[in-house]
Design a protein around this motif. Structure first.
Motif, short mmCIF file in Angstrom:
data_model
loop_
_atom_site.label_atom_id
_atom_site.label_comp_id
_atom_site.label_asym_id
_atom_site.label_seq_id
_atom_site.Cartn_x
_atom_site.Cartn_y
_atom_site.Cartn_z
N SER A 284 -5.37 -12.88 8.64
CA SER A 284 -5.04 -11.94 7.57
C SER A 284 -6.33 -11.41 6.93
O SER A 284 -7.44 -11.83 7.30
CB SER A 284 -4.17 -12.62 6.51
N LYS A 285 -6.15 -10.53 5.99
CA LYS A 285 -7.29 -9.96 5.28
C LYS A 285 -7.12 -10.15 3.77
O LYS A 285 -6.02 -10.41 3.28
CB LYS A 285 -7.41 -8.46 5.59
N TYR A 286 -8.21 -10.02 3.09
CA TYR A 286 -8.15 -10.03 1.63
C TYR A 286 -9.01 -8.88 1.11
O TYR A 286 -9.81 -8.29 1.85
CB TYR A 286 -8.61 -11.37 1.05
N ALA A 287 -8.82 -8.54 -0.15
CA ALA A 287 -9.56 -7.41 -0.71
C ALA A 287 -9.64 -7.56 -2.22
O ALA A 287 -9.16 -8.53 -2.81
CB ALA A 287 -8.87 -6.09 -0.33
N GLN A 288 -10.27 -6.58 -2.83
CA GLN A 288 -10.35 -6.52 -4.29
C GLN A 288 -9.55 -5.33 -4.77
O GLN A 288 -9.44 -4.32 -4.09
CB GLN A 288 -11.81 -6.40 -4.73
N LEU A 289 -8.98 -5.47 -5.98
CA LEU A 289 -8.19 -4.40 -6.55
C LEU A 289 -8.70 -4.06 -7.95
O LEU A 289 -8.86 -4.96 -8.78
CB LEU A 289 -6.72 -4.77 -6.61
N THR A 290 -8.96 -2.78 -8.18
CA THR A 290 -9.34 -2.32 -9.52
C THR A 290 -8.07 -1.88 -10.24
O THR A 290 -7.43 -0.90 -9.83
CB THR A 290 -10.32 -1.14 -9.43
N PHE B 216 0.85 -1.18 0.00
CA PHE B 216 0.00 0.00 0.00
C PHE B 216 0.90 1.24 0.00
O PHE B 216 1.78 1.38 0.86
CB PHE B 216 -0.93 -0.02 1.21
N GLU B 217 0.67 2.11 -0.94
CA GLU B 217 1.56 3.26 -1.12
C GLU B 217 1.59 4.17 0.11
O GLU B 217 2.65 4.68 0.49
CB GLU B 217 1.11 4.07 -2.34
N ASN B 218 0.46 4.32 0.77
CA ASN B 218 0.39 5.25 1.92
C ASN B 218 1.03 4.68 3.19
O ASN B 218 1.68 5.39 3.96
CB ASN B 218 -1.06 5.63 2.21
N THR B 219 0.84 3.38 3.42
CA THR B 219 1.27 2.79 4.69
C THR B 219 2.52 1.92 4.58
O THR B 219 3.16 1.61 5.57
CB THR B 219 0.14 1.94 5.29
N GLY B 220 2.84 1.48 3.36
CA GLY B 220 4.00 0.60 3.17
C GLY B 220 3.72 -0.83 3.55
O GLY B 220 4.63 -1.68 3.48
N GLU B 221 2.50 -1.18 3.93
CA GLU B 221 2.16 -2.57 4.31
C GLU B 221 2.07 -3.42 3.05
O GLU B 221 1.54 -3.01 2.02
CB GLU B 221 0.82 -2.57 5.05
N THR B 222 2.59 -4.65 3.15
CA THR B 222 2.69 -5.51 1.98
C THR B 222 1.42 -6.31 1.76
O THR B 222 0.61 -6.53 2.66
CB THR B 222 3.88 -6.48 2.13
N CYS B 223 1.30 -6.78 0.53
CA CYS B 223 0.19 -7.65 0.14
C CYS B 223 0.58 -8.37 -1.14
O CYS B 223 1.66 -8.12 -1.70
CB CYS B 223 -1.09 -6.84 -0.06
N VAL C 131 -6.65 -9.47 -3.98
CA VAL C 131 -5.51 -9.06 -3.16
C VAL C 131 -5.54 -9.89 -1.88
O VAL C 131 -6.54 -9.91 -1.16
CB VAL C 131 -5.57 -7.56 -2.79
N THR C 132 -4.46 -10.61 -1.62
CA THR C 132 -4.39 -11.48 -0.44
C THR C 132 -3.16 -11.12 0.40
O THR C 132 -2.39 -10.21 0.07
CB THR C 132 -4.29 -12.95 -0.87
N MET C 133 -3.00 -11.88 1.50
CA MET C 133 -1.86 -11.73 2.38
C MET C 133 -1.74 -10.31 2.95
O MET C 133 -0.64 -9.75 3.09
CB MET C 133 -0.55 -12.14 1.69
N ILE C 134 -2.88 -9.71 3.25
CA ILE C 134 -2.90 -8.42 3.94
C ILE C 134 -2.88 -8.68 5.44
O ILE C 134 -3.68 -9.47 5.95
CB ILE C 134 -4.15 -7.61 3.57
N SER C 135 -1.99 -8.04 6.16
CA SER C 135 -1.92 -8.24 7.61
C SER C 135 -3.24 -7.85 8.28
O SER C 135 -3.91 -6.89 7.87
CB SER C 135 -0.79 -7.38 8.19
N ASN C 136 -3.64 -8.64 9.27
CA ASN C 136 -4.90 -8.34 9.96
C ASN C 136 -4.81 -7.05 10.77
O ASN C 136 -5.82 -6.54 11.27
CB ASN C 136 -5.33 -9.50 10.85
N ASN D 90 -13.12 -3.03 -0.69
CA ASN D 90 -13.79 -4.20 -0.10
C ASN D 90 -12.83 -5.06 0.74
O ASN D 90 -12.74 -6.28 0.57
CB ASN D 90 -14.43 -5.05 -1.20
N ILE D 91 -12.12 -4.42 1.68
CA ILE D 91 -11.19 -5.16 2.55
C ILE D 91 -11.99 -5.97 3.58
O ILE D 91 -12.86 -5.44 4.26
CB ILE D 91 -10.24 -4.18 3.28
N ARG D 92 -11.65 -7.26 3.69
CA ARG D 92 -12.38 -8.14 4.62
C ARG D 92 -11.40 -9.06 5.34
O ARG D 92 -10.28 -9.29 4.89
CB ARG D 92 -13.40 -9.00 3.87
N ASP D 93 -11.86 -9.61 6.46
CA ASP D 93 -11.05 -10.59 7.20
C ASP D 93 -11.13 -11.95 6.53
O ASP D 93 -12.18 -12.37 6.05
CB ASP D 93 -11.55 -10.72 8.65
N GLU D 94 -9.98 -12.64 6.49
CA GLU D 94 -9.97 -14.03 6.04
C GLU D 94 -10.69 -14.88 7.10
O GLU D 94 -10.85 -14.48 8.25
CB GLU D 94 -8.53 -14.51 5.85
#
Length: 293
Positions: free
Chosen positions: A257-263, A190-197, A213-218, A248-252
């Protein structure tokens, strides 16, 4: 038997007829002047007979003239119509050429604008000349290859960001696997936070306008609308290339972890021109989270 005598045909030489008529006309002219009063009644009677005939002849003449004029006008109109049609066809062709040139100019402007977004990377422009399988450009061929400085694992961009990576390179062509393909895995952040996915290609999802988008830290602080770019820990993708925007960020289900959708920022249903970054990522520092096929 007595032979029947053939009767001689009576004939007058045309010369004598002409002379006789000329004399008659001259005589009538002299008499009309000499005895004008006596001929007045005759003239009136003759005028009453001739005038209707002249009117009829004039009417017929005018009708014939009108028809001839109409035919002449029609021919002129047909000729002018043919010339105008030829000019219109020529103008239509010129307009198509201009429209094509304007379209090409717009594409070059778009590529130039994209080139300015990543000025530190050398690039080669290429045209898409083929695609595999379906209406989406998940796997496609470009008209540049090794002779043009293009090689396997070089990053490909278009529109506003990342398209994919070169998976095969020939002498004068190359094949590209885009980020929407099922076999694509792009280590991102994520460009703003530097958190990986991890941005995973999904041909089923792209029909709905997004990819996974997967492997987002919870504990990630990313939120809907944040920009996703390529991360520094990828061994194949150069860092900082815009991939798309999260939603649409959601909990796995495991809660870890979390997952989301990317446009994506690229229109993968109408790719025509791309830029290939001719610098390869230095992969000596770290192995990519997941191998990119």
């Amino acid at each position: 038997m007595k032979k029947k005598r053939r009767r001689k045909k009576f004939s007058i030489h045309p010369k004598y007829i002409y002379i006789s008529l000329s004399i008659l006309c001259a005589l009538l002219v002299v008499l009309s002047f000499r005895f004008s009063d006596q001929f007045r009644t005759f003239k009136t009677t003759l005028g009453d007979v001739v005038t209707p005939m002249q009117s009829g002849i004039n009417a017929v003449g005018k009708w014939i003239y009108g028809k001839m004029d109409l035919l002449d006008t029609k021919e002129k109109l047909l000729k002018e119509n043919k010339e105008l049609k030829q000019k219109l066809d020529a103008l239509s062709y010129d307009n198509k050429i201009l429209a094509g040139e304007n379209s090409d100019l717009d594409k070059y402007r778009e590529l130039f604008k994209l080139d300015q977004q990543y000025p530190d990377y050398p690039k080669v422009a290429a045209t898409v000349i083929g695609r595999d399988g379906n209406n989406w450009f998940n796997l496609f061929t470009i008209d540049k290859g090794k002779e043009d400085g293009v090689d396997v694992d070089m990053n490909v961009i278009a529109g506003n960001g990342l398209v994919g990576i070169v998976s095969e390179a020939g002498k004068h062509y190359a094949k590209v696997r885009s980020i929407i393909d099922d076999k694509s895995n792009v280590s991102s952040m994520f460009e703003n936070t530097g958190e990986t996915c991890m941005v995973k290609g999904n041909m089923q999802s792209i029909y709905k306008g997004f990819i996974d988008v997967t492997m987002i830290s919870n504990t990630a602080e990313a939120k809907d609308g944040d920009a996703v770019v390529t991360s520094r820990i990828s061994d194949k993708f150069l860092p900082g290339l815009l991939v798309g925007y999260i939603s649409n960020i959601r909990d796995e289900t495991d809660g870890l972890s979390k997952y989301a959708q990317l446009t994506p920022v690229v229109s993968f249903d109408k790719l025509e021109t791309v830029l290939i970054i001719t610098t390869l990522k230095d992969n000596s520092e770290i192995e990519d989270i997941k191998n990119y096929d």
